[in-house]
Design a protein around this motif. Structure first.
Motif, short mmCIF file in Angstrom:
data_model
loop_
_atom_site.label_atom_id
_atom_site.label_comp_id
_atom_site.label_asym_id
_atom_site.label_seq_id
_atom_site.Cartn_x
_atom_site.Cartn_y
_atom_site.Cartn_z
N GLN A 191 0.83 -1.20 0.00
CA GLN A 191 0.00 0.00 0.00
C GLN A 191 0.87 1.26 0.00
O GLN A 191 0.55 2.25 -0.67
N LEU A 192 1.96 1.21 0.75
CA LEU A 192 2.88 2.35 0.78
C LEU A 192 3.44 2.61 -0.62
O LEU A 192 3.43 3.75 -1.12
N LEU B 131 4.51 -3.08 -10.93
CA LEU B 131 4.04 -4.39 -10.50
C LEU B 131 4.55 -4.66 -9.10
O LEU B 131 5.75 -4.58 -8.83
N LEU B 132 3.63 -4.98 -8.19
CA LEU B 132 3.97 -5.31 -6.81
C LEU B 132 3.86 -6.81 -6.61
O LEU B 132 3.07 -7.48 -7.28
N GLU C 104 -4.02 -2.39 -4.65
CA GLU C 104 -2.68 -2.95 -4.87
C GLU C 104 -2.45 -3.44 -6.28
O GLU C 104 -1.31 -3.72 -6.66
N HIS C 105 -3.50 -3.58 -7.09
CA HIS C 105 -3.30 -3.99 -8.48
C HIS C 105 -2.42 -2.99 -9.21
O HIS C 105 -2.51 -1.79 -8.97
N ARG D 212 -4.58 -21.87 -9.10
CA ARG D 212 -6.04 -21.70 -9.12
C ARG D 212 -6.49 -20.72 -8.04
O ARG D 212 -7.36 -19.87 -8.27
N MET D 213 -5.91 -20.86 -6.85
CA MET D 213 -6.26 -19.95 -5.76
C MET D 213 -5.91 -18.51 -6.12
O MET D 213 -6.69 -17.59 -5.86
N ALA D 214 -4.73 -18.31 -6.71
CA ALA D 214 -4.30 -16.96 -7.08
C ALA D 214 -5.29 -16.34 -8.06
O ALA D 214 -5.64 -15.16 -7.96
N ALA D 215 -5.75 -17.15 -9.02
CA ALA D 215 -6.72 -16.65 -9.99
C ALA D 215 -8.05 -16.33 -9.30
O ALA D 215 -8.65 -15.26 -9.54
N ASP D 216 -8.50 -17.22 -8.45
CA ASP D 216 -9.76 -17.00 -7.75
C ASP D 216 -9.70 -15.77 -6.85
O ASP D 216 -10.70 -15.07 -6.67
N TRP D 217 -8.51 -15.51 -6.27
CA TRP D 217 -8.36 -14.38 -5.35
C TRP D 217 -8.23 -13.06 -6.10
O TRP D 217 -8.33 -12.00 -5.51
N GLY D 218 -7.94 -13.13 -7.40
CA GLY D 218 -7.87 -11.91 -8.20
C GLY D 218 -6.48 -11.39 -8.47
O GLY D 218 -6.33 -10.23 -8.90
N TYR D 219 -5.44 -12.20 -8.26
CA TYR D 219 -4.08 -11.76 -8.58
C TYR D 219 -3.93 -11.60 -10.09
O TYR D 219 -4.65 -12.21 -10.88
N ASP D 220 -2.95 -10.79 -10.48
CA ASP D 220 -2.70 -10.55 -11.89
C ASP D 220 -1.68 -11.52 -12.48
O ASP D 220 -1.65 -11.72 -13.70
N GLU D 221 -0.84 -12.09 -11.63
CA GLU D 221 0.18 -13.05 -12.06
C GLU D 221 0.46 -14.00 -10.91
O GLU D 221 0.13 -13.71 -9.76
N ILE D 222 1.14 -15.10 -11.24
CA ILE D 222 1.72 -15.95 -10.20
C ILE D 222 3.18 -16.21 -10.56
O ILE D 222 3.51 -16.42 -11.74
N ASN D 223 4.05 -16.15 -9.56
CA ASN D 223 5.50 -16.24 -9.77
C ASN D 223 6.06 -17.37 -8.93
O ASN D 223 5.73 -17.51 -7.75
N LEU D 224 6.91 -18.19 -9.53
CA LEU D 224 7.54 -19.31 -8.82
C LEU D 224 8.93 -18.90 -8.36
O LEU D 224 9.76 -18.45 -9.16
N ASN D 225 9.20 -19.07 -7.07
CA ASN D 225 10.49 -18.71 -6.48
C ASN D 225 11.49 -19.83 -6.74
O ASN D 225 11.37 -20.93 -6.20
N VAL D 226 12.51 -19.52 -7.54
CA VAL D 226 13.62 -20.43 -7.77
C VAL D 226 14.92 -19.67 -7.47
O VAL D 226 15.95 -19.88 -8.11
N GLY D 227 14.83 -18.76 -6.49
CA GLY D 227 15.99 -17.92 -6.21
C GLY D 227 16.37 -17.80 -4.76
O GLY D 227 17.49 -17.39 -4.44
N CYS D 228 15.46 -18.18 -3.83
CA CYS D 228 15.76 -18.00 -2.41
C CYS D 228 16.76 -19.05 -1.94
O CYS D 228 16.53 -20.25 -2.12
N PRO D 229 17.87 -18.62 -1.30
CA PRO D 229 18.90 -19.57 -0.90
C PRO D 229 18.86 -19.99 0.57
O PRO D 229 19.79 -20.63 1.04
N SER D 230 17.80 -19.64 1.31
CA SER D 230 17.82 -19.87 2.75
C SER D 230 17.82 -21.37 3.07
O SER D 230 17.22 -22.17 2.34
N PRO D 231 18.50 -21.77 4.15
CA PRO D 231 18.52 -23.19 4.53
C PRO D 231 17.13 -23.77 4.75
O PRO D 231 16.87 -24.93 4.41
N ARG D 232 16.22 -22.98 5.33
CA ARG D 232 14.86 -23.48 5.56
C ARG D 232 14.16 -23.79 4.25
O ARG D 232 13.44 -24.78 4.12
N VAL D 233 14.35 -22.92 3.26
CA VAL D 233 13.75 -23.14 1.95
C VAL D 233 14.39 -24.35 1.27
O VAL D 233 13.70 -25.19 0.68
#
Length: 334
Positions: free
Chosen positions: A30-31, A40-41, A67-68, A87-108
């Motif tokens: 929002q900020l 794009l946010l 926020e769109h 499917r959830m992202a589309a139902d919720w009204g998002y404009d895109e969905i992005n797959l994270n293949v970049g986070c290097p954290s041990p937990r991930v």
């Protein structure tokens, strides 16, 4: 009135604010929407498995219409769960969905997703294929230029080719490799050297693909330079640390009339969102923790930040705190 029609305007992803854990929640989005109407946010990364099992789905997915355009970033390695997330992202009204293949954290890594998936392009392709089949949303991928010893232009191109063939529409490439063993996530944002030239070379090898440059873009001028060579410019930590720095982007990229965005205007614009958040039982500090970077480099900035932080964390803090902070800034011409 907009200086360009909606159809003539540059695509929203020409300039985007990167997904960042603990940063790009709905309050920070929002900020930033007060500062740029068209960028794009992204959400914070949401684990696809959590969406499947959790009862807190609304908290993880909800956003406000202001926020769109907005993209949901998800993490995971199971095609079925990622298809469900799409499917959830589309139902919720998002404009895109992005797959994270970049986070290097041990937990991930322990969940076998994030940057470690660059070693498994076939699996990433299966995930993207399932996401594309599950909804009409554009499916994009955010990734590194390489990981550990899997760090050649040949491997990078092969990864992108395979994932593009599965249906990914855009690649947001963080121009650093990731060391999965030996560096923590913060170190992985700074220690591996920036290699913008490798992302630019990838675009040159694959001009038909949408390639977005991410990493080390600290000023609007650097973004404009990136856009000479790549399709998009994605800014991360520099947007969080210096939000008002990006106020010119709507004019520079999207053809809007230049405007001066003051810190006081941003806070005033956030009042309706803050009111809704408080009515839902939220705390004012949830929002105000993102505001402390709004004012910098001027006399009294440190005092204003300290005062806002103290007042917003008090029990029962309400809109009067924001109104008072905005007035302080107006009185100072900010």
């Amino acid at each position: 009135m907009d200086s360009l029609t909606k159809t003539d305007r540059e695509p929203c992803w020409r300039f985007s604010i990167a997904p960042m854990l603990d940063c790009t929640d709905r309050h920070f989005r929002q900020l930033m929407r007060q500062i740029s109407c068209h960028a794009l946010l992204y959400s914070e990364m949401v684990v696809a498995q959590a969406l499947h099992y959790t009862k807190r789905r609304e908290r993880l997915l909800d956003f406000d219409v202001e926020e769109h355009p907005i993209a949901l970033q998800v993490g995971g390695d199971q095609p079925q769960l990622l298809a469900e997330a799409s499917r959830m992202a589309a139902d919720w009204g998002y404009d895109e969905i992005n797959l994270n293949v970049g986070c290097p954290s041990p937990r991930v890594q322990a969940g076998n997703f994030g940057a470690c998936l660059m070693a498994e392009p076939e699996r990433v392709a299966r995930c993207v294929e399932a996401m594309v089949a599950a909804s009409a949303l554009p499916v994009t991928v955010k990734h590194r230029v390489g990981i550990d010893d899997l760090d050649s232009d040949t491997l990078l191109t092969a990864f992108v080719d395979q994932v593009a063939a599965a249906g990914a529409t855009r690649f947001s490439v963080h121009a650093r490799k990731a060391w999965l063993d030996g560096l923590d996530p913060k170190q992985n944002r700074t220690i591996p050297p920036l290699q913008h030239e490798r992302v630019i070379a990838l675009k040159q090898r694959r001009p038909e693909l949408m390639i977005e440059l991410n990493g080390g873009l600290d000023t609007p001028e650097q973004c404009l330079s990136a856009l000479i060579h790549c399709d998009g410019a994605m800014v991360g930590r520099a947007a969080y640390a210096h939000p008002l720095r990006w106020a010119p982007m709507d004019a520079l990229i999207y053809g809007e009339a230049p405007r001066i965005v003051k810190a006081s205007d941003v806070i005033t614009g956030l009042m309706p969102h803050a009111e809704r958040h408080l009515k839902r039982g939220g705390r004012l500090w949830d929002l105000c923790r993102h505001l402390v970077q709004l004012v910098e480099g001027v006399p009294g900035a440190r005092h204003w930040r300290r005062d806002l932080g103290h007042q917003a964390q008090l029990k029962g803090a309400d809109l009067n705190v924001l109104e008072g902070s905005a007035q302080q800034l107006k009185d100072a011409g900010l």
